[in-house]
Design a protein around this motif. Structure first.
Motif, PDB file in Angstrom:
ATOM      1  N   SER A 142     -54.354   8.459   5.903  1.00  0.00           N
ATOM      2  CA  SER A 142     -55.551   8.071   5.147  1.00  0.00           C
ATOM      3  C   SER A 142     -55.220   7.958   3.666  1.00  0.00           C
ATOM      4  CB  SER A 142     -56.667   9.112   5.337  1.00  0.00           C
ATOM      5  OG  SER A 142     -57.049   9.205   6.693  1.00  0.00           O
ATOM      6  N   PRO A 143     -55.507   6.814   3.029  1.00  0.00           N
ATOM      7  CA  PRO A 143     -55.242   6.686   1.593  1.00  0.00           C
ATOM      8  C   PRO A 143     -56.277   7.447   0.774  1.00  0.00           C
ATOM      9  CG  PRO A 143     -56.348   4.730   2.387  1.00  0.00           C
ATOM     10  CD  PRO A 143     -56.101   5.594   3.604  1.00  0.00           C
ATOM     11  N   THR A 144     -55.957   7.728  -0.466  1.00  0.00           N
ATOM     12  CA  THR A 144     -56.914   8.340  -1.389  1.00  0.00           C
ATOM     13  C   THR A 144     -57.509   7.248  -2.271  1.00  0.00           C
ATOM     14  OG1 THR A 144     -55.239   8.742  -3.084  1.00  0.00           O
ATOM     15  CG2 THR A 144     -55.605  10.490  -1.442  1.00  0.00           C
ATOM     16  N   MET A 145     -58.638   7.558  -2.901  1.00  0.00           N
ATOM     17  CA  MET A 145     -59.231   6.598  -3.828  1.00  0.00           C
ATOM     18  C   MET A 145     -58.279   6.312  -4.986  1.00  0.00           C
ATOM     19  SD  MET A 145     -62.095   5.450  -2.740  1.00  0.00           S
ATOM     20  CE  MET A 145     -62.635   4.643  -4.244  1.00  0.00           C
ATOM     21  N   GLU A 146     -57.526   7.311  -5.397  1.00  0.00           N
ATOM     22  CA  GLU A 146     -56.573   7.136  -6.500  1.00  0.00           C
ATOM     23  C   GLU A 146     -55.483   6.127  -6.131  1.00  0.00           C
ATOM     24  OE1 GLU A 146     -54.142  10.041  -9.530  1.00  0.00           O
ATOM     25  OE2 GLU A 146     -54.091  10.541  -7.390  1.00  0.00           O
ATOM     26  N   SER A 147     -54.920   6.254  -4.919  1.00  0.00           N
ATOM     27  CA  SER A 147     -53.851   5.333  -4.511  1.00  0.00           C
ATOM     28  C   SER A 147     -54.395   3.912  -4.348  1.00  0.00           C
ATOM     29  CB  SER A 147     -53.193   5.816  -3.218  1.00  0.00           C
ATOM     30  OG  SER A 147     -54.111   5.833  -2.136  1.00  0.00           O
ATOM     31  N   LEU A 204     -60.106  11.443   0.294  1.00  0.00           N
ATOM     32  CA  LEU A 204     -59.509  10.655   1.373  1.00  0.00           C
ATOM     33  C   LEU A 204     -60.490   9.620   1.911  1.00  0.00           C
ATOM     34  CD1 LEU A 204     -57.717  13.494   3.368  1.00  0.00           C
ATOM     35  CD2 LEU A 204     -56.618  11.730   1.984  1.00  0.00           C
ATOM     36  N   VAL A 205     -59.968   8.440   2.243  1.00  0.00           N
ATOM     37  CA  VAL A 205     -60.770   7.377   2.845  1.00  0.00           C
ATOM     38  C   VAL A 205     -60.505   7.363   4.345  1.00  0.00           C
ATOM     39  CG1 VAL A 205     -61.123   4.886   2.966  1.00  0.00           C
ATOM     40  CG2 VAL A 205     -60.769   5.998   0.745  1.00  0.00           C
ATOM     41  N   ASP A 206     -61.525   7.661   5.137  1.00  0.00           N
ATOM     42  CA  ASP A 206     -61.381   7.713   6.589  1.00  0.00           C
ATOM     43  C   ASP A 206     -61.627   6.369   7.255  1.00  0.00           C
ATOM     44  OD1 ASP A 206     -60.730  10.423   6.663  1.00  0.00           O
ATOM     45  OD2 ASP A 206     -62.831  11.020   6.661  1.00  0.00           O
ATOM     46  N   ASN A 207     -62.574   5.595   6.721  1.00  0.00           N
ATOM     47  CA  ASN A 207     -62.824   4.263   7.267  1.00  0.00           C
ATOM     48  C   ASN A 207     -63.438   3.371   6.201  1.00  0.00           C
ATOM     49  OD1 ASN A 207     -65.313   5.776   7.493  1.00  0.00           O
ATOM     50  ND2 ASN A 207     -66.118   4.064   8.675  1.00  0.00           N
ATOM     51  N   VAL A 208     -63.463   2.068   6.477  1.00  0.00           N
ATOM     52  CA  VAL A 208     -63.892   1.072   5.485  1.00  0.00           C
ATOM     53  C   VAL A 208     -64.971   0.195   6.083  1.00  0.00           C
ATOM     54  CG1 VAL A 208     -63.136  -0.904   4.098  1.00  0.00           C
ATOM     55  CG2 VAL A 208     -61.593   1.045   4.430  1.00  0.00           C
ATOM     56  N   VAL A 243     -66.374   4.910  -8.260  1.00  0.00           N
ATOM     57  CA  VAL A 243     -66.767   3.505  -8.131  1.00  0.00           C
ATOM     58  C   VAL A 243     -65.752   2.681  -8.925  1.00  0.00           C
ATOM     59  CG1 VAL A 243     -68.556   1.772  -8.511  1.00  0.00           C
ATOM     60  CG2 VAL A 243     -69.198   4.127  -7.913  1.00  0.00           C
ATOM     61  N   LEU A 244     -65.133   1.718  -8.237  1.00  0.00           N
ATOM     62  CA  LEU A 244     -64.084   0.901  -8.839  1.00  0.00           C
ATOM     63  C   LEU A 244     -64.530  -0.547  -8.950  1.00  0.00           C
ATOM     64  CD1 LEU A 244     -61.042   2.194  -6.696  1.00  0.00           C
ATOM     65  CD2 LEU A 244     -61.972   3.199  -8.796  1.00  0.00           C
ATOM     66  N   LEU A 245     -63.941  -1.253  -9.913  1.00  0.00           N
ATOM     67  CA  LEU A 245     -64.189  -2.685 -10.071  1.00  0.00           C
ATOM     68  C   LEU A 245     -62.863  -3.411  -9.901  1.00  0.00           C
ATOM     69  CD1 LEU A 245     -66.197  -4.968 -10.827  1.00  0.00           C
ATOM     70  CD2 LEU A 245     -65.500  -4.636 -13.215  1.00  0.00           C
ATOM     71  N   ALA A 246     -62.795  -4.323  -8.904  1.00  0.00           N
ATOM     72  CA  ALA A 246     -61.556  -5.029  -8.588  1.00  0.00           C
ATOM     73  C   ALA A 246     -61.731  -6.528  -8.793  1.00  0.00           C
ATOM     74  CB  ALA A 246     -61.142  -4.746  -7.144  1.00  0.00           C
ATOM     75  N   ALA A 247     -60.609  -7.204  -9.052  1.00  0.00           N
ATOM     76  CA  ALA A 247     -60.658  -8.644  -9.336  1.00  0.00           C
ATOM     77  C   ALA A 247     -60.788  -9.490  -8.072  1.00  0.00           C
ATOM     78  CB  ALA A 247     -59.407  -9.051 -10.107  1.00  0.00           C
ATOM     79  N   GLU A 248     -60.172  -9.051  -6.963  1.00  0.00           N
ATOM     80  CA  GLU A 248     -60.134  -9.865  -5.755  1.00  0.00           C
ATOM     81  C   GLU A 248     -61.494  -9.889  -5.049  1.00  0.00           C
ATOM     82  OE1 GLU A 248     -58.069  -7.451  -6.479  1.00  0.00           O
ATOM     83  OE2 GLU A 248     -55.993  -8.159  -6.372  1.00  0.00           O
ATOM     84  N   LEU A 281     -70.332   8.950   0.363  1.00  0.00           N
ATOM     85  CA  LEU A 281     -69.184   8.075   0.545  1.00  0.00           C
ATOM     86  C   LEU A 281     -67.923   8.626  -0.117  1.00  0.00           C
ATOM     87  CD1 LEU A 281     -70.934   4.671  -0.316  1.00  0.00           C
ATOM     88  CD2 LEU A 281     -70.572   5.645   1.959  1.00  0.00           C
ATOM     89  N   ALA A 282     -66.769   8.125   0.331  1.00  0.00           N
ATOM     90  CA  ALA A 282     -65.525   8.406  -0.382  1.00  0.00           C
ATOM     91  C   ALA A 282     -65.512   7.624  -1.689  1.00  0.00           C
ATOM     92  CB  ALA A 282     -64.325   8.011   0.477  1.00  0.00           C
ATOM     93  N   GLY A 283     -66.142   6.438  -1.672  1.00  0.00           N
ATOM     94  CA  GLY A 283     -66.200   5.629  -2.885  1.00  0.00           C
ATOM     95  C   GLY A 283     -66.715   4.234  -2.598  1.00  0.00           C
TER      96      GLY A 283
END
Length: 363
Positions: free
Chosen positions: A216-221, A240-244, A314-319, A288-290
């Protein structure tokens, strides 16, 4: 070079099969027999810069977890930069590289009872610059443990290929560890893989059960991989992120999928989804994880105030949402020094499922 200090070389049938995870757990298991233990990754391919030195990231992990009391530059003597191979093929100086590895090992082994050496993939990785894992193991005078993913036919076939390369260099393989085996198949695979490896003259040293936590990835990674912007300080970066889930549906439908450990990926203009997540966070089971807001669609000031108070990153991504989801799915999960829960699980898995006494006898 020091030929007295006991040592073992950890290789694998391919990249990302669990060398670092196994090495992390083995260091703890071996410390019970050898209190002063050293670590070296002679040839590293993923590195970070520390005080203008290129240090393999696995070396940093081992040092921060175990406080190995050795200069990082000696534990990671050769970093393969993007143009390393081209430069070597233009003007090879293998003798200098070999001396670098030998001197680094001497310093790592100084006043140590044991040294664990970690390779960088299968037996042939690095052969283009005459430092394959098999050649490096020979230089170090180390016997080898091969890590392969769980199964019977495929790992035996792949280990057999690697066995040929190591034996060509005169390097002895003391056994195999199978990784990521589902619990329901643990006994079955252990029995038949042991039979199969025995036919090749190899010992099965352990079979490691799959743990969802470790993959499971982390929000940081995720933030680092996406080069995303963090919009708030809520929650822990190592959550940890368990599912998306993709938040392309209305808030009323989306909220039915909210649960602890879930990552929501949604366009930045879906204000209803952000509001629903903030409200649902009051219930620990729905926190939520995020959230990742996509397409660089920055919310308005009113929504940003809600985000600032959210108890999760909460993150902001370009894609766009599809690309973000694909990258999260394909992310190579690496253990980090701050992943204390993962590290504890890894230590327990190795202690419970690897025959360390058999390794020590073989050495």
């Amino acid at each position: 070079m020091n030929t007295v200090t006991p040592r073992v070389f950890i290789a694998a049938t391919r990249q990302n099969e669990g060398k670092t995870t196994t090495s992390l757990g083995l260091l703890a298991a071996l410390q019970k027999f050898y209190p002063r233990i050293g670590y070296i990754k002679p040839v590293g391919q993923r590195f970070i810069e520390i005080e203008e030195q290129k240090i393999d990231e696995d070396t940093v992990l081992m040092d921060q977890v175990y406080r190995l009391n050795c200069p990082l530059v000696d534990m990671s003597p050769i970093a393969v930069e993007p143009d390393f191979t081209r430069k070597y093929l233009q003007s090879s100086n293998n003798e200098a590289l070999v001396k670098t590895i030998m001197k680094a090992f001497d310093r790592v082994a100084w006043e140590k009872d044991f040294v664990l050496c970690e390779g960088s993939g299968h037996a042939g990785v690095g052969s283009v610059f005459d430092l394959s894992n098999a050649q490096v193991a020979k230089i170090l005078g180390a016997k080898v443990i091969i890590i392969s993913q769980g199964g019977i036919g495929k790992p035996i076939d792949e280990v057999y290929l690697n066995q040929a390369v190591f034996e060509k260099e005169g390097v002895e393989i003391i056994g195999v560890i199978l990784n990521k085996v589902t619990t329901d198949k643990l006994d079955y695979i252990t029995e038949f893989a042991r039979r199969g490896f025995k036919r090749k003259g190899l010992d099965l040293l352990g079979v490691l059960p799959h743990r969802h936590l470790l993959s499971s990835p982390t929000m940081e990674s995720i933030q680092e991989d996406l080069k995303a912007e963090r919009l708030n300080q809520g929650g822990r970066a190592n959550t940890l992120v368990d599912n998306v889930i993709i938040g392309a549906m209305g808030a009323q439908n989306a909220i039915t999928h909210f649960k602890r450990g879930c990552l929501v990926i949604t366009p930045g203009d879906r204000e209803d989804v952000v509001k629903a997540a903030a409200v649902a966070a009051a219930d620990p089971n729905q926190q939520l994880a995020g959230i990742i807001l996509t397409e660089n669609l920055r919310p308005n000031s009113a929504i940003l105030r809600i985000i600032e108070k959210a108890p999760f990153p909460v993150l902001l991504a370009a894609e766009d949402s599809y690309e973000v989801a694909s990258r999260v799915h394909n992310l190579t999960v690496k253990t980090r020094p701050g992943d204390t829960e993962k590290i504890s699980v890894i230590r327990d898995i190795i202690a419970e499922n690897v025959d360390v006494n058999k390794i020590l006898r073989a050495l």
